[in-house]
Motif scaffolding. Structure first.
Motif, short mmCIF file in Angstrom:
data_model
loop_
_atom_site.label_atom_id
_atom_site.label_comp_id
_atom_site.label_asym_id
_atom_site.label_seq_id
_atom_site.Cartn_x
_atom_site.Cartn_y
_atom_site.Cartn_z
N TYR A 173 40.33 82.64 -22.09
CA TYR A 173 41.08 82.41 -23.33
C TYR A 173 41.51 80.95 -23.39
O TYR A 173 41.49 80.24 -22.38
CB TYR A 173 42.34 83.28 -23.38
CG TYR A 173 42.08 84.76 -23.46
CD1 TYR A 173 41.75 85.37 -24.66
CD2 TYR A 173 42.17 85.55 -22.31
CE1 TYR A 173 41.50 86.73 -24.73
CE2 TYR A 173 41.92 86.92 -22.37
CZ TYR A 173 41.59 87.50 -23.60
OH TYR A 173 41.34 88.85 -23.66
N ILE A 174 41.89 80.51 -24.59
CA ILE A 174 42.64 79.27 -24.70
C ILE A 174 43.97 79.52 -24.00
O ILE A 174 44.68 80.46 -24.34
CB ILE A 174 42.87 78.88 -26.18
CG1 ILE A 174 41.54 78.70 -26.91
CG2 ILE A 174 43.74 77.63 -26.27
CD1 ILE A 174 40.71 77.54 -26.43
N ARG A 175 44.30 78.72 -23.00
CA ARG A 175 45.51 78.97 -22.21
C ARG A 175 46.39 77.72 -22.18
O ARG A 175 45.90 76.59 -22.32
CB ARG A 175 45.13 79.37 -20.78
CG ARG A 175 44.24 80.62 -20.69
CD ARG A 175 43.99 81.02 -19.25
NE ARG A 175 43.02 82.10 -19.12
CZ ARG A 175 43.32 83.40 -19.18
NH1 ARG A 175 44.57 83.78 -19.39
NH2 ARG A 175 42.37 84.31 -19.04
N ASN A 176 47.70 77.95 -21.99
CA ASN A 176 48.60 76.81 -21.85
C ASN A 176 49.62 77.06 -20.75
O ASN A 176 49.91 78.20 -20.39
CB ASN A 176 49.30 76.47 -23.17
CG ASN A 176 50.36 77.47 -23.57
OD1 ASN A 176 50.07 78.65 -23.81
ND2 ASN A 176 51.60 77.01 -23.66
N PHE A 217 52.05 79.76 -19.30
CA PHE A 217 52.89 80.16 -20.42
C PHE A 217 52.29 81.33 -21.20
O PHE A 217 52.93 82.33 -21.44
CB PHE A 217 53.14 78.98 -21.35
CG PHE A 217 54.29 78.10 -20.95
CD1 PHE A 217 55.36 78.59 -20.24
CD2 PHE A 217 54.29 76.75 -21.31
CE1 PHE A 217 56.43 77.77 -19.87
CE2 PHE A 217 55.35 75.93 -20.95
CZ PHE A 217 56.41 76.43 -20.23
N ASP A 218 51.01 81.18 -21.61
CA ASP A 218 50.39 82.27 -22.37
C ASP A 218 48.93 81.95 -22.64
O ASP A 218 48.44 80.87 -22.34
CB ASP A 218 51.13 82.52 -23.69
CG ASP A 218 51.18 84.00 -24.06
OD1 ASP A 218 50.28 84.75 -23.63
OD2 ASP A 218 52.11 84.41 -24.77
N GLY A 219 48.25 82.91 -23.24
CA GLY A 219 46.87 82.77 -23.67
C GLY A 219 46.70 83.47 -25.01
O GLY A 219 47.54 84.28 -25.40
N LYS A 220 45.68 83.16 -25.71
CA LYS A 220 45.39 83.71 -27.05
C LYS A 220 46.36 83.18 -28.10
O LYS A 220 45.93 82.75 -29.17
CB LYS A 220 45.38 85.24 -27.06
CG LYS A 220 44.22 85.84 -26.28
CD LYS A 220 44.11 87.34 -26.48
CE LYS A 220 45.16 88.12 -25.78
NZ LYS A 220 44.95 89.59 -25.86
N VAL A 221 47.67 83.21 -27.83
CA VAL A 221 48.63 82.69 -28.80
C VAL A 221 48.99 81.23 -28.49
O VAL A 221 49.88 80.66 -29.13
CB VAL A 221 49.92 83.53 -28.83
CG1 VAL A 221 49.62 84.97 -29.17
CG2 VAL A 221 50.68 83.45 -27.51
N SER A 222 48.36 80.62 -27.52
CA SER A 222 48.69 79.26 -27.09
C SER A 222 48.57 78.26 -28.24
O SER A 222 47.55 78.22 -28.94
CB SER A 222 47.76 78.83 -25.95
OG SER A 222 47.92 79.68 -24.84
N ARG A 223 49.64 77.45 -28.38
CA ARG A 223 49.64 76.50 -29.50
C ARG A 223 50.34 75.20 -29.11
O ARG A 223 51.25 75.18 -28.28
CB ARG A 223 50.29 77.11 -30.73
CG ARG A 223 49.48 78.28 -31.27
CD ARG A 223 49.64 78.43 -32.76
NE ARG A 223 50.91 79.00 -33.13
CZ ARG A 223 51.22 80.29 -33.01
NH1 ARG A 223 50.36 81.13 -32.48
NH2 ARG A 223 52.39 80.73 -33.41
#
Length: 251
Positions: A173-176, A217-223
């Motif tokens: 996933y896009i991750r942050n 911090f998170d993935g999929k919702v990373s912004r």
């Protein structure tokens, strides 16, 4: 060149604001993948966590709302990122502290999902420093964080990758996430520009940035919100957010 020097010099990172506000964001590549990295100097930058509107008590949910909140101080959001997992009502899953006020408690038990993939950790902001601290250590030491957000899993713990990361995992996933220097002076906020697995993401912090502590911090919702890069990621409403505030006159 070390990860610290590469972040601060090699990529001609964009400097936002004037003297005293040196949050920088720019592109980096490692092992054939692209990332966007924002480096915050805790001795200079006004780094904070944001969750609820002070007047209504309702979740802010977006970087635009954080920027409007800061307008009352004649300040602007010059960098922002989602900063921890949250329930459907945007209440943080684990520990959350803002302006020295506890909102939700520390969670140390194993559980479902990425948050419960122990060890997880806490991002703690204190005067002049920020640290990623593994949750059980955080419970033992009980540091007085002005702002804190718990998330998980840890990406790097004392220089080692999380023991349950799989090199060939197909969960991408896009991750942050965030990593911090040993002296707490600097924090690196990273978002992948393409889908990556945990192992690959952890390597970026450990082997490229040379950081001993890093937290997912998170993935999929990373912004990411980075006006200097003309980047304003949109999506569903967010829970905890982290950002740097600077005087509007400095923009």
């Amino acid at each position: 060149m070390s990860g610290i020097k590469s972040c601060l010099a090699a990529l001609a990172l964009l400097v936002i604001g004037q003297t005293g506000f040196a949050a920088t964001c720019g592109a980096e590549r490692y092992a054939g993948r692209a990332y966007t990295v924002c480096v915050v100097d805790l001795a200079e930058d006004d780094l904070r966590l944001f969750l609820n509107d002070a007047e209504t008590g309702k979740p802010l949910g977006s970087f635009a709302n954080v920027d409007r909140l800061l307008d009352a101080e004649n300040r602007a959001l010059v960098f922002g990122m989602n900063a921890g997992m949250y329930h459907a009502d945007r209440r943080p899953v684990g520990l959350y502290v803002e302006d020295s006020k506890g909102i939700t408690p520390l969670v140390t038990r194993e559980g479902p999902g990425n948050f419960g993939l122990l060890p997880n950790g806490v991002f703690c902001i204190r005067e002049g420093r920020a640290d990623v601290i593994e949750s059980l250590r955080f419970e033992r030491e009980a540091p007085a964080c002005r702002d804190a957000s718990q998330s998980g899993p840890m990406l790097v713990i004392n220089g080692a990758l999380h023991p349950r990361f799989l090199k060939d995992s197909d969960s991408r996933y896009i991750r942050n996430g965030v990593g911090t220097s040993a002296d707490g002076r600097r924090a690196w906020f990273v978002i992948s520009d393409s889908p990556v697995n945990f192992y690959t993401f952890g390597l970026f912090f450990r082997d490229h940035l040379k950081l001993s502590q890093a937290l997912y911090f998170d993935g999929k919702v990373s912004r990411l919100y980075a006006p200097g890069l003309e980047r304003f990621d949109l999506g569903f409403p967010l829970g905890p957010m982290v950002g740097v505030a600077a005087p509007r006159a400095a923009q």
